[in-house]
Design a protein around this motif. Structure first.
Motif, short mmCIF file in Angstrom:
data_model
loop_
_atom_site.label_atom_id
_atom_site.label_comp_id
_atom_site.label_asym_id
_atom_site.label_seq_id
_atom_site.Cartn_x
_atom_site.Cartn_y
_atom_site.Cartn_z
N MET A 1 0.84 -1.18 0.00
CA MET A 1 0.00 0.00 0.00
C MET A 1 0.88 1.25 0.00
O MET A 1 1.86 1.32 0.73
CB MET A 1 -0.89 -0.01 1.24
CG MET A 1 -1.84 1.13 1.31
SD MET A 1 -3.12 0.79 2.51
CE MET A 1 -3.00 2.22 3.51
N LYS A 2 0.52 2.22 -0.80
CA LYS A 2 1.27 3.47 -0.88
C LYS A 2 0.43 4.61 -0.33
O LYS A 2 -0.79 4.63 -0.48
CB LYS A 2 1.64 3.79 -2.33
CG LYS A 2 2.60 2.82 -2.95
CD LYS A 2 2.88 3.26 -4.38
CE LYS A 2 3.47 2.12 -5.17
NZ LYS A 2 3.53 2.43 -6.60
N LYS A 3 1.14 5.57 0.26
CA LYS A 3 0.48 6.77 0.79
C LYS A 3 1.35 7.97 0.43
O LYS A 3 2.56 7.96 0.67
CB LYS A 3 0.33 6.65 2.31
CG LYS A 3 -0.34 7.83 2.95
CD LYS A 3 -0.46 7.61 4.45
CE LYS A 3 -1.07 8.80 5.13
NZ LYS A 3 -1.10 8.64 6.59
N TRP A 4 0.75 8.99 -0.15
CA TRP A 4 1.47 10.19 -0.52
C TRP A 4 1.38 11.18 0.63
O TRP A 4 0.30 11.42 1.17
CB TRP A 4 0.91 10.78 -1.81
CG TRP A 4 1.42 10.01 -2.99
CD1 TRP A 4 2.45 10.38 -3.81
CD2 TRP A 4 0.97 8.74 -3.47
NE1 TRP A 4 2.67 9.41 -4.76
CE2 TRP A 4 1.77 8.39 -4.58
CE3 TRP A 4 -0.01 7.85 -3.08
CZ2 TRP A 4 1.61 7.22 -5.29
CZ3 TRP A 4 -0.18 6.66 -3.78
CH2 TRP A 4 0.63 6.37 -4.87
N ILE A 5 2.51 11.75 0.99
CA ILE A 5 2.59 12.67 2.12
C ILE A 5 2.80 14.09 1.60
O ILE A 5 3.67 14.33 0.76
CB ILE A 5 3.77 12.30 3.05
CG1 ILE A 5 3.75 10.81 3.45
CG2 ILE A 5 3.81 13.20 4.28
CD1 ILE A 5 2.51 10.35 4.18
N ALA A 6 2.01 15.00 2.12
CA ALA A 6 2.16 16.42 1.80
C ALA A 6 1.81 17.23 3.04
O ALA A 6 0.79 16.96 3.68
CB ALA A 6 1.26 16.81 0.64
N GLU A 22 5.07 6.96 1.24
CA GLU A 22 5.25 5.84 2.15
C GLU A 22 4.79 4.57 1.45
O GLU A 22 3.71 4.55 0.85
CB GLU A 22 4.44 6.05 3.43
CG GLU A 22 4.63 4.93 4.42
CD GLU A 22 3.81 5.12 5.69
OE1 GLU A 22 4.22 4.62 6.73
OE2 GLU A 22 2.74 5.78 5.61
N ALA A 23 5.61 3.53 1.51
CA ALA A 23 5.25 2.25 0.91
C ALA A 23 5.70 1.14 1.84
O ALA A 23 6.89 1.03 2.17
CB ALA A 23 5.93 2.09 -0.46
N ASN A 24 4.74 0.37 2.32
CA ASN A 24 5.03 -0.80 3.16
C ASN A 24 5.93 -0.48 4.35
O ASN A 24 6.90 -1.19 4.62
CB ASN A 24 5.64 -1.91 2.32
CG ASN A 24 4.72 -2.34 1.20
OD1 ASN A 24 3.52 -2.46 1.39
ND2 ASN A 24 5.28 -2.52 0.01
N GLY A 25 5.64 0.59 5.07
CA GLY A 25 6.39 0.94 6.27
C GLY A 25 7.69 1.66 6.03
O GLY A 25 8.45 1.88 6.97
N ALA A 63 4.56 14.68 9.78
CA ALA A 63 3.29 14.58 9.06
C ALA A 63 2.97 13.13 8.70
O ALA A 63 1.81 12.75 8.62
CB ALA A 63 3.34 15.43 7.79
N ALA A 64 4.01 12.33 8.51
CA ALA A 64 3.83 10.92 8.14
C ALA A 64 3.78 9.99 9.35
O ALA A 64 3.59 8.79 9.20
CB ALA A 64 4.95 10.49 7.20
#
Length: 125
Positions: A1-6, A22-25, A63-64
């Motif tokens: 799972m990917k998450k974009w941080i801004a 962020e991808a897989n921790g 933020a992440a």
């Protein structure tokens, strides 16, 4: 799972890339120029630019949901390798425990005339 941080606590990307993904921790933070997110300006000296780049990294880490102790690798780009010692002093004040692996390079030029840029990888756990 990917998450974009801004986060507005760090400068917006100056091109077609994300502040972090962020991808897989694992958190991959794009190279951080020493831009103050409030004033959109860069400080003048290498020490001050290093401090600002690290502040930007800290804001993205927060933020992440990460801390500087989660950082495993930094890549430091310098406009002039002769500034290594000055950069290193500021860097050593930021990372005082659980030091990440690191490499530093002199490059031909950095965006916006910066003297330093720092890329970071952090891992949860």
């Amino acid at each position: 799972m990917k998450k974009w941080i801004a986060t507005p606590a760090a400068p917006a990307a100056v091109g077609p890339y994300s502040q972090a993904v962020e991808a897989n921790g694992t958190l991959y933070i794009s190279g951080q120029l020493p831009i103050d997110p409030k004033t959109k300006t860069m400080p003048a000296g290498v020490r001050e630019q290093t401090v600002q780049s690290l502040k930007n990294i800290a804001a993205i880490l927060e933020a992440a949901g990460y801390t500087k102790n989660d950082v495993v690798k930094s890549t430091v780009l310098l406009a002039d390798i002769a500034d290594f010692a000055t950069m290193n002093e500021a860097y050593a004040e930021f990372y005082t425990d659980k030091l990440p692996a690191r490499v530093a390079y002199q490059v031909a030029a950095l965006p916006m005339g910066a003297l330093v840029e720092i890329e970071t990888v952090a891992v949860k756990g």
